[in-house]
Every structure is written in structure tokens, then in C-alpha cells.
Design a protein around this motif. Structure first.
Motif, PDB file in Angstrom:
ATOM      1  N   ARG A 236      49.886  34.301  38.207  1.00 10.29           N
ATOM      2  CA  ARG A 236      51.325  34.304  38.465  1.00 10.29           C
ATOM      3  C   ARG A 236      52.009  35.311  37.560  1.00 10.29           C
ATOM      4  NH1 ARG A 236      53.691  28.689  35.814  1.00 10.29           N
ATOM      5  NH2 ARG A 236      53.095  29.120  33.656  1.00 10.29           N
ATOM      6  N   MET A 237      53.227  35.634  37.938  1.00  9.77           N
ATOM      7  CA  MET A 237      54.016  36.588  37.147  1.00  9.77           C
ATOM      8  C   MET A 237      55.478  36.179  37.202  1.00  9.77           C
ATOM      9  SD  MET A 237      54.482  40.727  37.612  1.00  9.77           S
ATOM     10  CE  MET A 237      52.731  41.019  37.259  1.00  9.77           C
ATOM     11  N   SER A 238      56.103  36.052  36.019  1.00  9.02           N
ATOM     12  CA  SER A 238      57.540  35.803  35.927  1.00  9.02           C
ATOM     13  C   SER A 238      58.248  37.144  35.774  1.00  9.02           C
ATOM     14  CB  SER A 238      57.853  34.883  34.746  1.00  9.02           C
ATOM     15  OG  SER A 238      57.245  33.619  34.932  1.00  9.02           O
ATOM     16  N   LEU A 239      59.286  37.352  36.552  1.00 13.36           N
ATOM     17  CA  LEU A 239      59.948  38.649  36.615  1.00 13.36           C
ATOM     18  C   LEU A 239      61.200  38.653  35.740  1.00 13.36           C
ATOM     19  CD1 LEU A 239      59.655  39.069  40.463  1.00 13.36           C
ATOM     20  CD2 LEU A 239      58.098  39.925  38.718  1.00 13.36           C
ATOM     21  N   PRO A 240      61.429  39.725  35.011  1.00  7.89           N
ATOM     22  CA  PRO A 240      62.635  39.783  34.169  1.00  7.89           C
ATOM     23  C   PRO A 240      63.909  39.867  35.002  1.00  7.89           C
ATOM     24  CG  PRO A 240      61.472  41.879  34.145  1.00  7.89           C
ATOM     25  CD  PRO A 240      60.582  40.920  34.861  1.00  7.89           C
ATOM     26  N   GLU A 241      63.848  40.460  36.178  1.00  5.51           N
ATOM     27  CA  GLU A 241      64.989  40.568  37.070  1.00  5.51           C
ATOM     28  C   GLU A 241      64.568  40.109  38.463  1.00  5.51           C
ATOM     29  OE1 GLU A 241      68.027  41.278  36.377  1.00  5.51           O
ATOM     30  OE2 GLU A 241      67.740  41.852  34.268  1.00  5.51           O
ATOM     31  N   VAL A 249      58.088  42.738  46.609  1.00  2.00           N
ATOM     32  CA  VAL A 249      57.233  41.553  46.617  1.00  2.00           C
ATOM     33  C   VAL A 249      55.782  41.950  46.854  1.00  2.00           C
ATOM     34  CG1 VAL A 249      56.750  39.374  47.784  1.00  2.00           C
ATOM     35  CG2 VAL A 249      59.112  40.058  47.365  1.00  2.00           C
ATOM     36  N   MET A 250      55.554  42.870  47.764  1.00  2.00           N
ATOM     37  CA  MET A 250      54.182  43.312  48.033  1.00  2.00           C
ATOM     38  C   MET A 250      53.597  44.025  46.819  1.00  2.00           C
ATOM     39  SD  MET A 250      53.262  42.289  51.014  1.00  2.00           S
ATOM     40  CE  MET A 250      51.834  43.329  51.334  1.00  2.00           C
ATOM     41  N   GLY A 251      54.438  44.761  46.067  1.00  2.00           N
ATOM     42  CA  GLY A 251      53.937  45.427  44.873  1.00  2.00           C
ATOM     43  C   GLY A 251      53.493  44.440  43.810  1.00  2.00           C
ATOM     44  N   VAL A 252      54.271  43.369  43.608  1.00  2.00           N
ATOM     45  CA  VAL A 252      53.872  42.347  42.642  1.00  2.00           C
ATOM     46  C   VAL A 252      52.628  41.615  43.128  1.00  2.00           C
ATOM     47  CG1 VAL A 252      54.589  40.235  41.475  1.00  2.00           C
ATOM     48  CG2 VAL A 252      56.231  42.090  41.818  1.00  2.00           C
ATOM     49  N   THR A 253      52.566  41.353  44.420  1.00  2.00           N
ATOM     50  CA  THR A 253      51.384  40.684  44.982  1.00  2.00           C
ATOM     51  C   THR A 253      50.134  41.502  44.755  1.00  2.00           C
ATOM     52  OG1 THR A 253      52.786  39.662  46.689  1.00  2.00           O
ATOM     53  CG2 THR A 253      50.417  39.668  47.068  1.00  2.00           C
ATOM     54  N   ALA A 254      50.258  42.822  44.878  1.00  2.00           N
ATOM     55  CA  ALA A 254      49.105  43.688  44.634  1.00  2.00           C
ATOM     56  C   ALA A 254      48.643  43.593  43.181  1.00  2.00           C
ATOM     57  CB  ALA A 254      49.452  45.132  44.986  1.00  2.00           C
ATOM     58  N   ARG A 255      49.590  43.514  42.254  1.00  2.00           N
ATOM     59  CA  ARG A 255      49.228  43.394  40.845  1.00  2.00           C
ATOM     60  C   ARG A 255      48.571  42.055  40.543  1.00  2.00           C
ATOM     61  NH1 ARG A 255      54.019  45.192  36.936  1.00  2.00           N
ATOM     62  NH2 ARG A 255      52.304  44.747  35.466  1.00  2.00           N
ATOM     63  N   ILE A 322      56.380  34.850  41.044  1.00  2.00           N
ATOM     64  CA  ILE A 322      55.433  34.923  42.160  1.00  2.00           C
ATOM     65  C   ILE A 322      54.086  34.412  41.667  1.00  2.00           C
ATOM     66  CG2 ILE A 322      54.243  36.451  43.780  1.00  2.00           C
ATOM     67  CD1 ILE A 322      56.630  38.248  43.799  1.00  2.00           C
ATOM     68  N   ARG A 323      53.489  33.548  42.458  1.00  2.00           N
ATOM     69  CA  ARG A 323      52.187  32.965  42.118  1.00  2.00           C
ATOM     70  C   ARG A 323      51.275  33.040  43.337  1.00  2.00           C
ATOM     71  NH1 ARG A 323      49.622  27.799  42.356  1.00  2.00           N
ATOM     72  NH2 ARG A 323      48.344  27.359  40.506  1.00  2.00           N
ATOM     73  N   ILE A 324      50.035  33.420  43.122  1.00  2.00           N
ATOM     74  CA  ILE A 324      49.052  33.475  44.199  1.00  2.00           C
ATOM     75  C   ILE A 324      47.838  32.665  43.782  1.00  2.00           C
ATOM     76  CG2 ILE A 324      48.039  35.651  43.381  1.00  2.00           C
ATOM     77  CD1 ILE A 324      47.519  36.332  46.346  1.00  2.00           C
ATOM     78  N   GLU A 325      47.345  31.839  44.709  1.00  2.00           N
ATOM     79  CA  GLU A 325      46.225  30.947  44.425  1.00  2.00           C
ATOM     80  C   GLU A 325      45.238  30.974  45.585  1.00  2.00           C
ATOM     81  OE1 GLU A 325      45.282  26.197  43.525  1.00  2.00           O
ATOM     82  OE2 GLU A 325      47.291  26.869  44.093  1.00  2.00           O
ATOM     83  N   ALA A 326      43.964  31.020  45.246  1.00  3.14           N
ATOM     84  CA  ALA A 326      42.900  30.879  46.250  1.00  3.14           C
ATOM     85  C   ALA A 326      42.634  29.391  46.410  1.00  3.14           C
ATOM     86  CB  ALA A 326      41.640  31.627  45.822  1.00  3.14           C
ATOM     87  N   THR A 327      43.186  28.791  47.459  1.00  4.78           N
ATOM     88  CA  THR A 327      43.102  27.346  47.645  1.00  4.78           C
ATOM     89  C   THR A 327      41.756  26.899  48.188  1.00  4.78           C
ATOM     90  OG1 THR A 327      44.148  27.617  49.821  1.00  4.78           O
ATOM     91  CG2 THR A 327      45.577  27.111  47.940  1.00  4.78           C
ATOM     92  N   VAL A 328      41.077  27.756  48.929  1.00  4.15           N
ATOM     93  CA  VAL A 328      39.742  27.444  49.455  1.00  4.15           C
ATOM     94  C   VAL A 328      38.832  28.620  49.150  1.00  4.15           C
ATOM     95  CG1 VAL A 328      38.359  26.891  51.494  1.00  4.15           C
ATOM     96  CG2 VAL A 328      40.690  26.016  51.313  1.00  4.15           C
ATOM     97  N   VAL A 329      37.732  28.345  48.457  1.00  3.93           N
ATOM     98  CA  VAL A 329      36.776  29.391  48.105  1.00  3.93           C
ATOM     99  C   VAL A 329      35.384  28.961  48.549  1.00  3.93           C
ATOM    100  CG1 VAL A 329      38.130  30.200  46.143  1.00  3.93           C
ATOM    101  CG2 VAL A 329      36.418  28.428  45.795  1.00  3.93           C
ATOM    102  N   GLU A 330      34.515  29.922  48.678  1.00  5.06           N
ATOM    103  CA  GLU A 330      33.122  29.656  49.019  1.00  5.06           C
ATOM    104  C   GLU A 330      32.253  30.735  48.407  1.00  5.06           C
ATOM    105  OE1 GLU A 330      32.545  31.730  53.382  1.00  5.06           O
ATOM    106  OE2 GLU A 330      33.347  29.684  53.312  1.00  5.06           O
ATOM    107  N   PRO A 331      30.960  30.474  48.214  1.00  4.78           N
ATOM    108  CA  PRO A 331      30.087  31.470  47.590  1.00  4.78           C
ATOM    109  C   PRO A 331      30.054  32.770  48.383  1.00  4.78           C
ATOM    110  CG  PRO A 331      29.019  29.323  47.637  1.00  4.78           C
ATOM    111  CD  PRO A 331      30.261  29.196  48.456  1.00  4.78           C
TER     112      PRO A 331
END
Length: 484
Positions: A236-241, A249-255, A322-331
Motif C-alpha cells: 500500500r501507499m499513502s499519498l501526501p496529496e 491512479v494507474m501510475g501508483v498501481t504500477a509502483r 491505495i492498497r493492492i492485495e493478491a487475495t488468491v494465489v497458487e504455486p
């Protein structure tokens, strides 16, 4: 760290873990049992207290159990679901101490040294365990001791106040055959073993018996190792502004995707489902869920798939986290590079893109099935959750278009020279066959009750290539498919 404090270990045993898990979701008042198939026989795997009170027991054949108790309600056992349920209980047990591990498939072991005072003493802690398990609908048996073996023995063969010497030798966690052999020698309790010379016992029963006895008595250490928490795939990332534009939003998601995919790669895992959470300045949240057709961990491939969902987000007065999480993972194993190999990545990306619009379950593929009946020779499954393991194996080609049999006017066992089908008059140029297909008598199918079918591949002069069959038992001709 705990100098001067005696070690205290708690053994938590859930004797009806499997049945309690099922009954918590669907309570049943009468006798209930879970069954499992072993040695070509359906046997009782786990049963509730009512079933035991009427005389049923684990390992009994299901046929005998139903004859003995006609009111028995049963369900198939699901050990694959019991293990995750026990993992949830282990996390719950960490409220009492940080050192909580598994004890077999239906128990937990806790090192509560120095933690009991937080609950007003050891008795208060045990009472809290019982009360919470009872409210959750779980039967719980507890044992406490200075060693792991002693705690296990009291939980399975006594109670928290039992004297170790008075418990049966089976409480030492030894093989059943060894228990029988010791009982034949008159050694029925642990106290009988401690009063017997060690050398003859070691020569007769080997080092396992002495090891288990020493572990229970505390002469040999047996560590209680806590289970490590599973990796958590989220950044996740907290934004100053606050931001609100789709490009921002897509730029932060990429980071955020880059470190998330690095962590997945380090664990040799891939994401099948991701959740992008956008927190607005008014504390409201917008979520964009992405389900993938195959496990991925490539940021360059995943990022464009978020664009459609992000474009629909209502940013309000701005997004500040913005927070991104992998809710379902597999090998997902590491792939070798430097060799040119066919890759299904483009197809999986296409399935994912279409699936975000109409749903992954609505994109389906045909899979081969083990049947020589044309209608049963395939199955339909979601393309994102199935992989074709092999192709169709048949001696004769099959039509690409298959439909229910359509009757045509013809006589005789040989293909007609001319016939009408779907308001078209067709002339047979070449006929190949017959291929006789017999019905699968063990499956109920009214369409095949008339007997065998003789199939012909017919090329017409008008360009149609049809699949016809003739029924000898009830003479008639039908069209069932068309070759393209």
C-alpha cells in the motif's frame, strides 16, 4: 528468559473436529457421521456424540452402521477442508500465547510458560478455552503438563488433574502393536514402565519406547515450535496529496505491483485474484477486483488489466491511499529462459480481458470425456479454471458441429442416393462407413435405448458433409452432425 519458571505446555485436542466443522454450519440433532472410503469399503470417519451413544464407533463399516442405526445421517468426509479449519483454530489459540503449533490433524500444542497470569492463573485460562470452544460448537479436551508428552497424555487419556503414572501406556504416543505387546507383559500403565528395568525394555521394544517415555517424564526435551504465519501478499501507499485522475491512479498501481510481484516470485507463487482498494479523503473506499485466467506475477501484464476497472472509480474529493492485495494465489514455478517455447500467456490475457466484462465462468472450453457415445465424448468447463490434458483419441473423425438427431426419409441399411434434410434435396456423392456404436447400458439415456447405431460419413454433391446413422433395431435414418 523464564529462569526459575517451570515450563507449562497445554495440549488442545478436538476429538470431533471434522464433524463439528460440518455441524456448525448445518446443525443436526440426531446421530450424524462423516464417511470415508478405505479398502473399497465405506467406513465411519468422524461422528457426533449422539451417534456414539447409540453404539457407533470410528472405523465401523457404513453398511453395518446403517443397519444398526437406520436414522443415521451421513456426509462424505472432507479432510482437505479440515486442515484449513484447524489452521484457523491455531490462529485463534495465539490469543493465549505466541507459541502455538499443530499436534497431528486434530490438535494443537501451546507453550504457555509465563502467560497464564494474564488470565488470572492457569485454571482461569483453561476455563476461558473451554467456554470459547463451547460457544463455537466445538468439543475440546485439554491437558496440561511440564512436557509436551505429558500434556498430550492427559488430553487424550485423562484430564488436567490426572497423574501421569496412572495413565495407560497408549498415552505415550506409541504404536498400537507395541501397546498390545506391553499389555500382554502386564505393563498396562506408565507407572509400570517407570518401575521396570530400562535395559530389557529397550532390547525388546527398541529406542522408540524409551524416547517417548523420557519425553513424557521430561528426561528428554521436546521443543514446541510455533507455526510460521503464511506470507501476506499486499502493498500500500499513502499519498501526501489526494489524486483523482485515472493516469495518476494507474501510475501508483504500477509502483505497488512491482514489489508485490517480486514477493510472489520469491515464494514461487502467482496471483489468480487481486483487489485494488482506493481510499478517499472522506474515508470511503472504492475497490477494483481483478480475476485472472491463469496465475501471473508479471507487472507489465497485470497493470493494463486494471485500466477498465480504475476508469469506473468515483474518486470523490480525491484518493489519499491505495492498497493492492493478491487475495488468491497458487504455486507458479520459475520458468527457464533462453528457449523459445509456445506460451499460452496471450490466450490467458485475452480470457482475462473478456472475463472482466462478461465473467470468467462464461468463457468455456470443450474437454474430452471418456465415452464413445458422441453426446458424452466431451464436457464443458470454464476456460479459466480448466486445462486440456490431452486431445480426443478416436479411430474415426468426428464432426465439428454436433446436434440432436434429425430424422430423414430413407429406407434400407445403406445410405440413400438422395434425401431431403432441412428443406434441401441432397445427392450422395460418397459414403464412408459404417461405424457401429453400441449404447452404454450402465448409463440411463433414453436416446440410446433403441440399440446400436451404424454411423456413415456422407459427402453430398451439393457440398454438405454430413454424419448420418441408421438404427437396425427400429429401421430409420437420422442426421446428427456436419463436418466443416
Amino acid at each position: 528468559m523464564f529462569d526459575g519458571i517451570n515450563k507449562r505446555v497445554v495440549s488442545m485436542w478436538f476429538p470431533r473436529l471434522a464433524s463439528d466443522r460440518v455441524l456448525r454450519q448445518c446443525p443436526i440433532e440426531g446421530p450424524f457421521a462423516l464417511t470415508v472410503k478405505a479398502d473399497n469399503t465405506e467406513r465411519l470417519y468422524c461422528l457426533n456424540q449422539v451417534a456414539e451413544q447409540v453404539g457407533l464407533s470410528r472405523g465401523m463399516s457404513f453398511a453395518d452402521a446403517r443397519a444398526f442405526c437406520p436414522d443415521l445421517i451421513s456426509r462424505p468426509a472432507r479432510p482437505d477442508l479440515d486442515a484449513p479449519f484447524l489452521a484457523v483454530l491455531r490462529r485463534w489459540a495465539t490469543r493465549y500465547c505466541p507459541w502455538a503449533g499443530y499436534e497431528g490433524t486434530d490438535g494443537l500444542v501451546l507453550d504457555v510458560t509465563g502467560a497464564a497470569h494474564l488470565w488470572g492463573g492457569e485454571a482461569g485460562m483453561l476455563d476461558d478455552m473451554r467456554a470459547r470452544a463451547d460457544r463455537a460448537g466445538l468439543e475440546l479436551r485439554l491437558g496440561v503438563g511440564e512436557t509436551r508428552g505429558a500434556a498430550w497424555a492427559r488430553a487424550h487419556f485423562g484430564d488436567v488433574h490426572s497423574t501421569l503414572a496412572d495413565l495407560p501406556v497408549a498415552a505415550l504416543r506409541i504404536d498400537g502393536r507395541m501397546v498390545v505387546a506391553l499389555q500382554r507383559l502386564g505393563l498396562r500403565r506408565i507407572g509400570d514402565l517407570t518401575a521396570t528395568a530400562r535395559a530389557p525394555l529397550a532390547r525388546r521394544f527398541g529406542p522408540e519406547l524409551m524416547l517417548r517415555l523420557d519425553q513424557a517424564m521430561g528426561d528428554t526435551s521436546e521443543p514446541t515450535m510455533p507455526e510460521s504465519e503464511p506470507p501476506h501478499y499486499a502493498t500500500r501507499m499513502s499519498l501526501p496529496e489526494p489524486i483523482g485522475l485515472t493516469e495518476d491512479v494507474m501510475g501508483v498501481t504500477a509502483r505497488l505491483l512491482a514489489p508485490l510481484c517480486d514477493k510472489l516470485k520469491a515464494q514461487e507463487m502467482g496471483a489468480r485474484s487481486l483487489c485494488l482498494t482506493l481510499r478517499r479523503v472522506d474515508q470511503g473506499c472504492q475497490m477494483v477486483e481483478l480475476r485472472l485466467a491463469a496465475a501471473m506475477r508479471d507487472p507489465a501484464r497485470i497493470l493494463p488489466l486494471f485500466e477498465r476497472g480504475v476508469g469506473k472509480v468515483d474518486a470523490g474529493f480525491g484518493i489519499d491511499q491505495i492498497r493492492i492485495e493478491a487475495t488468491v494465489v497458487e504455486p507458479l514455478a520459475v520458468q527457464q529462459i533462453g528457449r523459445r517455447q509456445a506460451s499460452p500467456d496471450q490466450l490467458n490475457d485475452l480470457i482475462t480481458r473478456i472475463g472482466t466484462r462478461i465473467g470468467l465462468e462464461n468463457i468455456q472450453r470443450f474437454l474430452p470425456a471418456d465415452s464413445h457415445i458422441p453426446e458424452r465424448a466431451f464436457s464443458i468447463a470454464p476456460a479459466a479454471f480448466s486445462t486440456p490434458e490431452r486431445g480426443w483419441s478416436t479411430l474415426r473423425s468426428r464432426p465439428s458441429c454436433l446436434f440432436p438427431p434429425e430424422s430423414i426419409s430413407a429406407s434400407g441399411s445403406q445410405p440413400p442416393a438422395q434425401f431431403r434434410w432441412r428443406r434441401m434435396r441432397l445427392t450422395v456423392g460418397r459414403a464412408t462407413g459404417p461405424e457401429r456404436i453400441a449404447p452404454e447400458w450402465w448409463l440411463p439415456d433414453d436416446n440410446w435405448r433403441r440399440g446400436v447405431r451404424d454411423y456413415w460419413k456422407v459427402d453430398t454433391r451439393e457440398g454438405r458433409r454430413l454424419w448420418l446413422f441408421y438404427t437396425p433395431q427400429n429401421p430409420g435414418w437420422f442426421v446428427q452432425g456436419e463436418f466443416t
